[in-house]
Design an enzyme around this catalytic site. Structure first.
Site, PDB file in Angstrom:
ATOM      1  N   VAL A 197      -2.893   5.705  -0.193  1.00  0.00           N
ATOM      2  CA  VAL A 197      -3.218   6.617   0.904  1.00  0.00           C
ATOM      3  C   VAL A 197      -2.412   7.892   0.700  1.00  0.00           C
ATOM      4  CG1 VAL A 197      -3.117   6.993   3.398  1.00  0.00           C
ATOM      5  CG2 VAL A 197      -3.656   4.715   2.495  1.00  0.00           C
TER       6      VAL A 197
ATOM      7  N   MET B  49       0.847  -1.172   0.000  1.00  0.00           N
ATOM      8  CA  MET B  49       0.000   0.000   0.000  1.00  0.00           C
ATOM      9  C   MET B  49       0.896   1.239   0.000  1.00  0.00           C
ATOM     10  SD  MET B  49      -2.750   1.302   2.891  1.00  0.00           S
ATOM     11  CE  MET B  49      -1.826   0.671   4.244  1.00  0.00           C
ATOM     12  N   PRO B  50       0.952   1.965  -1.111  1.00  0.00           N
ATOM     13  CA  PRO B  50       1.744   3.192  -1.138  1.00  0.00           C
ATOM     14  C   PRO B  50       1.086   4.283  -0.295  1.00  0.00           C
ATOM     15  CG  PRO B  50       1.066   2.548  -3.370  1.00  0.00           C
ATOM     16  CD  PRO B  50       0.388   1.649  -2.409  1.00  0.00           C
ATOM     17  N   GLU B  51       1.905   4.961   0.488  1.00  0.00           N
ATOM     18  CA  GLU B  51       1.434   6.104   1.267  1.00  0.00           C
ATOM     19  C   GLU B  51       2.264   7.314   0.870  1.00  0.00           C
ATOM     20  OE1 GLU B  51       0.705   5.766   5.435  1.00  0.00           O
ATOM     21  OE2 GLU B  51       0.338   3.617   5.281  1.00  0.00           O
TER      22      GLU B  51
END
Length: 67
Positions: A40, A1-3
């Protein structure tokens, strides 16, 4: 999940910030092959008096630019 965290001076509208976040999301979907639901993004805004560049706050820089 890239933030992704975006730090910037305050002053943009909610619409501008939402557009930027949508564009960043789409860039990650395109380039990283992730689902948009996995992305996100958080915006950290600083008051202009709390941000400095070249030894002057952004308030001071804006005042100098008006002269």
């Amino acid at each position: 999940m890239p933030e992704i965290t975006v730090s910037m001076a305050e002053g943009r509208t909610d619409e501008q910030k939402a557009g930027m976040m949508r564009d960043i999301t789409q860039a990650l979907v395109k380039n990283l092959g992730v689902d948009a639901d996995a992305v996100v993004i958080q915006i950290n805004e600083a008051p202009l008096r709390h941000k400095m560049k070249g030894g002057k706050t952004f308030v001071e820089r804006a005042a100098a630019a008006k002269k």
